[in-house]
Design an enzyme around this catalytic site. Structure first.
Site: not given
Ligand code: ADP
Ligand code: ADP
Ligand code: ZN
Length: 215
Positions: A171, A160, A13, A88
């Site tokens: 998660r 992280r 995302k 979420r």
């Molecule tokens: P989210 O915001 O949904 O948690 P991120 O954008 O932070 O996900 O992506 C999670 C990890 O996967 C990052 O290290 C990113 O560089 C990698 N990543 C994102 N998109 C892809 C993809 N299409 N293929 C492989 N790795 C990806």
């Molecule tokens: P990812 O996409 O990898 O799960 P985020 O950066 O979106 O990571 O979120 C990291 C953490 O922040 C989540 O695991 C949760 O604890 C908290 N968080 C983020 N957005 C929300 C939300 N909309 N509601 C509740 N908790 C949230």
């Protein structure tokens, strides 16, 4: 354009948000980024949110909803916004609906990025973030030019605390229980777009942009 990015942790995302935000000239609003900034600055919100985030569970709805409500009233959201990681839970989705209808607006599209559990764990565990600009990399799938250093700003990359295999598993469980129901919620409203997230970053990005343009 008012868009929500939906998908499990590590789906991509945040990675896709930059391109979408640029393409449509809308601000990228990530609740996770807002929390991490507050944790870094040691604010009251950061201190409250930290314990939940480190455990891999969701921050309580009341806290999150207030932050997003405030953010959406800022000037740069006039022409739209891209929400990443919010809503979420169905409580958050309902509150968002209420807030937007008070403003006389609604969501245009919800982009759901699909990725298998195994890839999610690989992606999250290899994720590295720039401590200065927040840009995201992956040790294998999207490495920086220089190991441990941000391409954009030369900032130091870090992992992280909640990106350990154990916490990522938790998660994903939380996602399946509390967030996945939003797929039906938005599908029923006729605004859901499904995207195959198991493709190269650029390919996923192109598909999202084409679908948002309605092509
Ligand atoms: P989210 O915001 O949904 O948690 P991120 O954008 O932070 O996900 O992506 C999670 C990890 O996967 C990052 O290290 C990113 O560089 C990698 N990543 C994102 N998109 C892809 C993809 N299409 N293929 C492989 N790795 C990806
Ligand atoms: P990812 O996409 O990898 O799960 P985020 O950066 O979106 O990571 O979120 C990291 C953490 O922040 C989540 O695991 C949760 O604890 C908290 N968080 C983020 N957005 C929300 C939300 N909309 N509601 C509740 N908790 C949230
Ligand atoms: Zn940087």
């Amino acid at each position: 354009m008012r868009v929500v990015l939906l998908g499990p942790p590590g789906a991509g995302k945040g990675t896709q948000a930059a391109g979408i935000s640029q393409e449509f000239g809308i601000p990228h609003i990530s609740t996770g980024d807002i929390f991490r900034k507050n944790i870094k600055e040691g604010t009251e919100l950061g201190i409250k949110a930290q314990e939940y985030i480190n455990k891999g569970v969701l921050v309580p709805d009341e806290l999150v909803v207030e932050i997003v409500k405030d953010r959406l009233t800022e000037d740069d959201c006039k022409n739209g916004f891209l929400l990443d990681g919010f809503p979420r839970t169905t409580v958050q989705a309902d509150s968002l609906d209420v807030e937007l209808s008070k403003m006389g607006i609604g969501l245009d599209k919800v982009v759901n990025i699909n990725v298998d559990k195994e890839s999610l764990i690989q992606r999250a565990v290899g994720r590295r973030i720039c401590k200065d600009c927040g840009d995201t990399y992956h040790t294998t799938f999207n490495p920086p030019r220089k190991e441990g250093i941000c391409d954009k700003c030369n900032g130091e990359l870090y992992q992280r605390k909640d990106d350990t295999e154990e916490t990522v598993n938790r998660r994903i469980e939380v996602y399946l229980e509390q967030t996945k129901p939003l797929i039906d919620y938005y599908n029923d409203k006729g605004i859901l777009v499904d995207i195959n997230g198991e493709q190269l970053i650029e390919k996923v990005g192109n598909e999202i942009i084409l679908s948002l343009r309605g092509e």
